[in-house]
Design an enzyme around this catalytic site. Structure first.
Site, mmCIF file in Angstrom:
data_model
loop_
_atom_site.group_PDB
_atom_site.id
_atom_site.type_symbol
_atom_site.label_atom_id
_atom_site.label_comp_id
_atom_site.label_asym_id
_atom_site.label_seq_id
_atom_site.Cartn_x
_atom_site.Cartn_y
_atom_site.Cartn_z
ATOM 1 N N VAL A 138 0.550 -1.496 0.721
ATOM 2 C CA VAL A 138 -0.152 0.070 0.018
ATOM 3 C C VAL A 138 1.169 1.036 0.332
ATOM 4 O O VAL A 138 0.090 2.253 -0.289
ATOM 5 C CB VAL A 138 -0.841 -0.397 1.666
ATOM 6 C CG1 VAL A 138 -0.264 0.190 2.481
ATOM 7 C CG2 VAL A 138 -2.189 1.123 0.911
ATOM 8 N N ASP A 139 2.092 1.147 0.740
ATOM 9 C CA ASP A 139 3.004 2.311 0.812
ATOM 10 C C ASP A 139 2.946 2.424 -0.526
ATOM 11 O O ASP A 139 3.526 4.662 -1.068
ATOM 12 C CB ASP A 139 4.419 1.960 1.682
ATOM 13 C CG ASP A 139 4.882 3.069 2.049
ATOM 14 O OD1 ASP A 139 4.600 4.107 1.713
ATOM 15 O OD2 ASP A 139 6.358 2.867 2.433
#
Length: 168
Positions: free
Chosen positions: A32-33
């Site tokens: 997700v980062d």
């Protein structure tokens, strides 16, 4: 507060803030980062670099807020989840701190809506069922003045089903 569960891509959420499961460097990573940094563009990385230069990154359990760059949200709240190993009680407390600190930042900035990913349940190995229970317990106990809506954005079917079940 209203709680919603969604399955999909957090970078497409039209909310005041999305939460990034960041690493301590704040310089982007995988999962997700990486997706948030890629979709949001350079403005997010530049804002993270300013924070890094000022305070040296972000510690596990803490949170910082930046612009959302090209994302449909207004802000990104970056928090660093714990890696699941060793002292399990400490890891549970750190995960709860992630959610609490994100909610406090949302309140401080008078945000009405926030979307969370499933922090630490990917490469960091936190058991999904335990993480979901900690998450729900933490956000339900939080006393919000401004926040009206919290969305849990699940990337996988297992988390989606867990959150749906816990929020019945």
């Amino acid at each position: 507060m209203k709680f919603l569960v969604s399955k999909g891509d957090i970078t497409t959420m039209k909310v005041d803030a999305i939460v990034n499961a960041a690493n301590t460097s704040l310089l982007g990573g995988s999962g997700v980062d990486g997706a948030i940094h890629k979709a949001g563009g350079n403005a997010i990385l530049e804002a993270c670099m300013v924070i890094r230069n000022k305070q040296g990154g972000c510690k596990v359990g803490e949170a910082v807020i930046t612009t959302a760059g090209n994302l449909p949200s207004k802000y990104v709240i970056h928090t660093v989840g714990p890696v699941w190993n060793g002292d399990k009680e400490e890891k549970k407390q750190l995960l709860a701190s992630c959610y609490n600190n994100c909610l406090q930042l949302a309140e401080k900035h008078q945000l009405k809506s926030i979307a969370f990913p499933n922090i630490s349940t990917g490469i960091y190995g936190f058991p999904k069922k335990e993480a979901a229970q900690i998450t729900i317990d933490t956000v339900q106990k939080f006393s919000a003045k401004n926040l009206e809506e919290i969305t849990f954005v699940c990337f996988d079917e297992e988390n989606y089903k867990l959150y749906k079940q816990l929020l019945k």
